[in-house]
Design a protein around this motif. Structure first.
Motif, PDB file in Angstrom:
ATOM      1  N   TRP A 315       0.836  -1.214   0.000  1.00 28.33           N
ATOM      2  CA  TRP A 315       0.000   0.000   0.000  1.00 28.33           C
ATOM      3  C   TRP A 315       0.863   1.253   0.000  1.00 28.33           C
ATOM      4  CZ3 TRP A 315       0.484   3.681   3.735  1.00 28.33           C
ATOM      5  CH2 TRP A 315       1.096   3.300   4.941  1.00 28.33           C
ATOM      6  N   TYR A 316       2.016   1.178   0.720  1.00 26.83           N
ATOM      7  CA  TYR A 316       2.863   2.370   0.766  1.00 26.83           C
ATOM      8  C   TYR A 316       3.601   2.575  -0.560  1.00 26.83           C
ATOM      9  CZ  TYR A 316       6.103  -1.337   2.303  1.00 26.83           C
ATOM     10  OH  TYR A 316       6.816  -2.498   2.409  1.00 26.83           O
ATOM     11  N   GLY A 317       3.857   1.472  -1.273  1.00 29.06           N
ATOM     12  CA  GLY A 317       4.443   1.619  -2.604  1.00 29.06           C
ATOM     13  C   GLY A 317       3.468   2.297  -3.559  1.00 29.06           C
ATOM     14  N   LYS A 318       2.203   1.876  -3.502  1.00 24.76           N
ATOM     15  CA  LYS A 318       1.179   2.526  -4.316  1.00 24.76           C
ATOM     16  C   LYS A 318       1.072   4.003  -3.957  1.00 24.76           C
ATOM     17  CE  LYS A 318      -1.858  -1.530  -4.928  1.00 24.76           C
ATOM     18  NZ  LYS A 318      -1.042  -2.537  -4.246  1.00 24.76           N
ATOM     19  N   LEU A 319       1.063   4.297  -2.663  1.00 27.05           N
ATOM     20  CA  LEU A 319       0.931   5.688  -2.215  1.00 27.05           C
ATOM     21  C   LEU A 319       2.096   6.530  -2.704  1.00 27.05           C
ATOM     22  CD1 LEU A 319      -0.491   7.850  -0.521  1.00 27.05           C
ATOM     23  CD2 LEU A 319       0.812   7.037   1.464  1.00 27.05           C
ATOM     24  N   TRP A 320       3.314   5.996  -2.574  1.00 27.32           N
ATOM     25  CA  TRP A 320       4.490   6.755  -2.980  1.00 27.32           C
ATOM     26  C   TRP A 320       4.481   7.035  -4.481  1.00 27.32           C
ATOM     27  CZ3 TRP A 320       8.012  10.104  -2.513  1.00 27.32           C
ATOM     28  CH2 TRP A 320       9.132  10.141  -3.360  1.00 27.32           C
ATOM     29  N   GLN A 321       4.205   6.004  -5.280  1.00 27.11           N
ATOM     30  CA  GLN A 321       4.207   6.206  -6.729  1.00 27.11           C
ATOM     31  C   GLN A 321       3.052   7.110  -7.158  1.00 27.11           C
ATOM     32  OE1 GLN A 321       6.641   5.568  -8.550  1.00 27.11           O
ATOM     33  NE2 GLN A 321       7.794   4.146  -7.249  1.00 27.11           N
ATOM     34  N   GLY A 322       1.916   7.025  -6.450  1.00 26.30           N
ATOM     35  CA  GLY A 322       0.812   7.923  -6.743  1.00 26.30           C
ATOM     36  C   GLY A 322       1.179   9.368  -6.462  1.00 26.30           C
ATOM     37  N   MET A 323       1.842   9.616  -5.330  1.00 26.50           N
ATOM     38  CA  MET A 323       2.282  10.980  -4.998  1.00 26.50           C
ATOM     39  C   MET A 323       3.322  11.455  -6.006  1.00 26.50           C
ATOM     40  SD  MET A 323       2.564  10.707  -0.854  1.00 26.50           S
ATOM     41  CE  MET A 323       3.363  12.312  -0.754  1.00 26.50           C
ATOM     42  N   ARG A 324       4.210  10.546  -6.388  1.00 22.83           N
ATOM     43  CA  ARG A 324       5.245  10.900  -7.363  1.00 22.83           C
ATOM     44  C   ARG A 324       4.616  11.332  -8.683  1.00 22.83           C
ATOM     45  NH1 ARG A 324       9.742   6.597  -9.762  1.00 22.83           N
ATOM     46  NH2 ARG A 324      11.008   8.116 -10.919  1.00 22.83           N
ATOM     47  N   THR A 328       5.027  15.101 -10.049  1.00 18.99           N
ATOM     48  CA  THR A 328       6.024  15.245 -11.123  1.00 18.99           C
ATOM     49  C   THR A 328       5.550  14.766 -12.492  1.00 18.99           C
ATOM     50  OG1 THR A 328       7.015  13.043 -10.830  1.00 18.99           O
ATOM     51  CG2 THR A 328       7.813  14.823  -9.382  1.00 18.99           C
ATOM     52  N   ARG A 329       4.378  14.103 -12.564  1.00 17.04           N
ATOM     53  CA  ARG A 329       3.916  13.438 -13.783  1.00 17.04           C
ATOM     54  C   ARG A 329       4.933  12.402 -14.272  1.00 17.04           C
ATOM     55  NH1 ARG A 329      -0.159  15.268 -12.304  1.00 17.04           N
ATOM     56  NH2 ARG A 329      -1.617  16.636 -13.389  1.00 17.04           N
ATOM     57  N   GLY A 330       5.696  11.840 -13.333  1.00 12.09           N
ATOM     58  CA  GLY A 330       6.712  10.873 -13.705  1.00 12.09           C
ATOM     59  C   GLY A 330       6.544   9.559 -12.977  1.00 12.09           C
ATOM     60  N   GLY A 331       7.503   8.663 -13.180  1.00 15.28           N
ATOM     61  CA  GLY A 331       7.478   7.359 -12.553  1.00 15.28           C
ATOM     62  C   GLY A 331       6.685   6.351 -13.354  1.00 15.28           C
ATOM     63  N   PRO A 332       6.523   5.133 -12.825  1.00 18.77           N
ATOM     64  CA  PRO A 332       5.883   4.060 -13.590  1.00 18.77           C
ATOM     65  C   PRO A 332       4.421   4.324 -13.942  1.00 18.77           C
ATOM     66  CG  PRO A 332       6.260   3.390 -11.305  1.00 18.77           C
ATOM     67  CD  PRO A 332       7.015   4.665 -11.521  1.00 18.77           C
ATOM     68  N   LEU A 333       3.752   5.193 -13.180  1.00 20.46           N
ATOM     69  CA  LEU A 333       2.351   5.472 -13.491  1.00 20.46           C
ATOM     70  C   LEU A 333       2.202   6.370 -14.713  1.00 20.46           C
ATOM     71  CD1 LEU A 333       0.736   5.976  -9.971  1.00 20.46           C
ATOM     72  CD2 LEU A 333       1.399   3.885 -11.162  1.00 20.46           C
ATOM     73  N   SER A 334       3.307   6.911 -15.206  1.00 20.01           N
ATOM     74  CA  SER A 334       3.263   7.773 -16.397  1.00 20.01           C
ATOM     75  C   SER A 334       3.501   6.984 -17.679  1.00 20.01           C
ATOM     76  CB  SER A 334       4.325   8.880 -16.281  1.00 20.01           C
ATOM     77  OG  SER A 334       5.636   8.338 -16.326  1.00 20.01           O
ATOM     78  N   LEU A 335       3.623   5.656 -17.557  1.00 19.86           N
ATOM     79  CA  LEU A 335       3.886   4.791 -18.706  1.00 19.86           C
ATOM     80  C   LEU A 335       2.758   3.805 -18.900  1.00 19.86           C
ATOM     81  CD1 LEU A 335       6.805   5.592 -17.495  1.00 19.86           C
ATOM     82  CD2 LEU A 335       7.630   3.608 -18.728  1.00 19.86           C
ATOM     83  N   GLY A 336       2.660   3.263 -20.103  1.00 20.02           N
ATOM     84  CA  GLY A 336       1.835   2.097 -20.314  1.00 20.02           C
ATOM     85  C   GLY A 336       2.538   0.875 -19.733  1.00 20.02           C
ATOM     86  N   VAL A 337       1.815  -0.215 -19.611  1.00 20.67           N
ATOM     87  CA  VAL A 337       2.389  -1.390 -18.972  1.00 20.67           C
ATOM     88  C   VAL A 337       3.345  -2.138 -19.904  1.00 20.67           C
ATOM     89  CG1 VAL A 337       0.525  -2.952 -19.604  1.00 20.67           C
ATOM     90  CG2 VAL A 337       1.826  -3.380 -17.507  1.00 20.67           C
ATOM     91  N   ASN A 338       3.133  -2.034 -21.223  1.00 19.22           N
ATOM     92  CA  ASN A 338       4.008  -2.717 -22.182  1.00 19.22           C
ATOM     93  C   ASN A 338       5.209  -1.825 -22.482  1.00 19.22           C
ATOM     94  OD1 ASN A 338       2.335  -5.063 -22.622  1.00 19.22           O
ATOM     95  ND2 ASN A 338       0.936  -3.698 -23.704  1.00 19.22           N
ATOM     96  N   GLN A 339       6.271  -1.988 -21.708  1.00 16.11           N
ATOM     97  CA  GLN A 339       7.411  -1.093 -21.858  1.00 16.11           C
ATOM     98  C   GLN A 339       8.339  -1.516 -22.988  1.00 16.11           C
ATOM     99  OE1 GLN A 339       9.432  -0.264 -18.156  1.00 16.11           O
ATOM    100  NE2 GLN A 339       7.515   0.231 -17.091  1.00 16.11           N
ATOM    101  N   GLY A 340       8.592  -2.796 -23.115  1.00 17.35           N
ATOM    102  CA  GLY A 340       9.474  -3.294 -24.166  1.00 17.35           C
ATOM    103  C   GLY A 340       8.718  -4.201 -25.122  1.00 17.35           C
ATOM    104  N   GLY A 341       9.381  -4.546 -26.204  1.00 18.47           N
ATOM    105  CA  GLY A 341       8.754  -5.445 -27.161  1.00 18.47           C
ATOM    106  C   GLY A 341       9.544  -5.507 -28.443  1.00 18.47           C
ATOM    107  N   GLY A 342       8.881  -5.894 -29.499  1.00 19.18           N
ATOM    108  CA  GLY A 342       9.574  -5.965 -30.771  1.00 19.18           C
ATOM    109  C   GLY A 342       8.814  -6.771 -31.799  1.00 19.18           C
ATOM    110  N   PHE A 343       9.462  -6.925 -32.940  1.00 23.28           N
ATOM    111  CA  PHE A 343       8.893  -7.632 -34.083  1.00 23.28           C
ATOM    112  C   PHE A 343       9.960  -8.566 -34.634  1.00 23.28           C
ATOM    113  CE2 PHE A 343       6.571  -3.782 -33.460  1.00 23.28           C
ATOM    114  CZ  PHE A 343       5.251  -4.131 -33.682  1.00 23.28           C
ATOM    115  N   VAL A 344       9.640  -9.846 -34.713  1.00 23.97           N
ATOM    116  CA  VAL A 344      10.637 -10.858 -35.059  1.00 23.97           C
ATOM    117  C   VAL A 344      10.084 -11.838 -36.080  1.00 23.97           C
ATOM    118  CG1 VAL A 344      11.701 -10.689 -32.773  1.00 23.97           C
ATOM    119  CG2 VAL A 344       9.920 -12.404 -33.179  1.00 23.97           C
TER     120      VAL A 344
END
Length: 540
Positions: A315-324, A328-344
């Motif tokens: 819960w405190y991790g959620k709270l910290w990232q939510g405050m972040r 700052t509009r930054g941190g993992p909540l500012s990204l989509g969940v699919n960070q990496g990938g590719g086409f092969v």
């Protein structure tokens, strides 16, 4: 009864583009109808908020398919945007155009003007890439496309290095000169907030005197005068209203709702319409046919190194990232969940990639089917790698189940109905195993959680696919563009065959699925469609 030059049904990925472009010079009166409401919501604007909107009825049609034999009779959950911006307001924001060859295929199928050289200018026109413009990328379009490197999890580098260790090159831009390779995805976002088409195209245009936007306005049928589409009937606040179009009605309701609305209005397979008591305006067999969708699979791993699970489980991790994020509009909540990938390419002899990969530095072994709830990960370090064949050959269909416009249509995906599609799925899973065995990933994997090392043979993999595979939410082609009025719905200028004053402009017109996520090409269709409509209006 109100009268406009153009009436657009659906404020989604293409509809918002149309509303902006058709009203830009002030010459034409434009009405935009949207069945949903405003996109002014924290859960829409915050990139990772789609974990909430995924099951939120207020912004989501929340469709379910019919039981599908290819998936052991399972029902698939199909979220679709019911809000300003449509599915661009609730998607995972990955920006991928597809391969140049996809559009060369479109042209070869009898659609002049839709080859790669024809559509590239519209991709560039729509886009403002934070890396700047070049021969492939746009630099000053409405749609912000952002590189997310600053906040990517370090394990993305393990994923990229593992690819290089098995001779898959690092590709820093899947929308550049080539698509093949592994890397990280760009998102449709700016300043840590989602860039839907509502934000990109409607917010700059909403003050125009010649553009009217009606929210919570559910289109129930098109109004015809003989074979000419003259307007739209819609329900708003319990009241039935009519809007007439002196030039064109443009259906941009998406791959589910566009064929549904046409069928409800008497345009579709005649026998189906008569079965439900709908008067036939035109027997158009192709409406609702040719449905295509991407089907994906995930492998889940327990990690020896920390992942986003460690940051977000407590819960405190959620709270910290939510405050972040708020500060700052930054941190993992500012990204989509699919960070990496590719086409092969998964086998020798292929001239272009046949498989899309996804890498997420997070795992959730108890998530609902199809959902990736970043804010509720596993209590241990974990990550996932996913695969989806890019060009499936199975075809389904969508049909009305009732003459009631408020009743959901019957969705028949017909997944895995060809041997080719199953073989592609198996090859994708074997490729994930090969990638995970590369030292950069093997050294940090504690265990393969799902499907588990006991799954080894082709038969084992096929059974796993039928038990676990799920849609990647890319339905297209249900009002297919093509040269044959007997099987296709619109011509190469997106005009519905046999009718006047009516076009379809959205992902339902795709002749085939593109190789990757479908939001970017849907926006391109909106841009190109708007130019066609304006060109034709000048000639009238």
């Amino acid at each position: 009864m109100d009268r406009y030059d153009f009436v657009i049904v659906g404020a989604g990925s293409a509809g918002c583009v149309l509303a902006n472009r058709l009203s830009a010079d002030g010459k034409y009166r434009v009405l935009l109808l949207e069945a949903g409401g405003s996109d002014a919501s924290l859960w829409i604007w915050m990139p990772i908020g789609y974990g909430k909107t995924f099951y939120r009825k207020s912004v989501n049609w929340m469709y379910q398919s019919q039981p599908d034999a290819g998936l052991n009779g399972r029902v698939s959950y199909w979220p679709r945007g019911k809000v300003m911006g449509g599915s661009s307001s609730i998607n995972a924001m990955v920006y991928v155009r597809g391969q140049a060859e996809d559009f060369e295929d479109w042209r070869a199928m009898g659609n002049p003007g839709w080859g790669w050289d024809d559509v590239l200018p519209y991709f560039r026109k729509s886009e403002s890439n934070d890396r700047g413009a070049d021969d492939w990328r746009g630099g000053d379009g409405p749609l912000a496309v952002s590189t997310m490197d600053r906040y990517l999890h370090p394990l993305c580098q393990n994923f990229i290095k593992a690819g290089e260790q098995i001779q898959v090159p690092h590709n820093p831009d899947f929308n550049g000169a080539r698509q093949e390779g592994v890397g990280t995805y760009q998102n449709t976002a700016r300043d840590g907030m989602r860039m839907s088409t509502a934000r990109a195209y409607i917010r700059p245009a909403r003050g125009r005197a010649n553009l009217r936007i009606e929210k919570r306005a559910m289109a129930t049928r098109l109004i015809f005068d003989g074979t000419r589409a003259g307007g739209v009937e819609y329900v708003q606040n319990g009241k039935t209203c009519r809007a007439m179009a002196s030039r064109e009605v443009i259906v941009s309701a998406g791959a589910v709702n566009s064929p549904q609305l046409l069928q409800l209005s008497g345009v579709g397979p005649g026998a189906l319409l008569r079965e439900h008591g709908v008067d036939v305006v035109q027997d158009t067999p192709g409406v609702g046919q040719h449905l295509q969708d991407h089907l994906g699979m995930d492998f889940l791993y327990r990690s020896k190194l920390p992942t986003l699970n460690n940051q977000l489980h407590s819960w405190y991790g959620k709270l910290w990232q939510g405050m972040r994020y708020v500060l700052t509009r930054g941190g993992p909540l500012s990204l989509g969940v699919n960070q990496g990938g590719g086409f092969v390419r998964t086998r020798a002899g292929l001239t272009r990639p046949n498989m899309q990969l996804f890498f997420s530095p997070v795992s959730y072994t108890k998530a609902p089917p199809g959902k990736r709830p970043l804010m509720n990960p596993d209590p241990f370090a974990g990550f996932l790698i996913g695969s989806q064949p890019t060009r499936p050959t199975s075809r389904g269909h969508i049909e009305i189940a009732s003459a009631d416009p408020f009743a959901p249509p019957a969705i028949h995906p017909n997944y895995l109905s060809t041997d080719f599609d199953m073989q592609e799925q198996i090859e994708g899973l074997r490729f994930i195993r090969k990638l995970a065995a590369a030292p950069a990933l093997a050294d940090i994997i504690e265990a393969e959680i799902v499907p588990g090392r006991d799954v080894q043979s082709d038969a084992d993999f096929a059974a796993d696919v039928r038990a676990r595979a799920g849609t990647v939410f890319h339905p297209v082609s249900t009002c297919r563009m093509g040269p044959d009025p007997q099987v296709d719905v619109v011509d190469s200028r997106l005009r519905v065959y046999g009718l006047q004053g009516l076009r379809v402009v959205d992902a339902s017109i795709f002749p085939t699925l593109t190789s990757g996520n479908t939001n970017a090409p849907a926006i391109m269709v909106g841009e190109k469609g708007a130019d066609m409509i304006l060109e034709d209006a000048k000639g009238q």
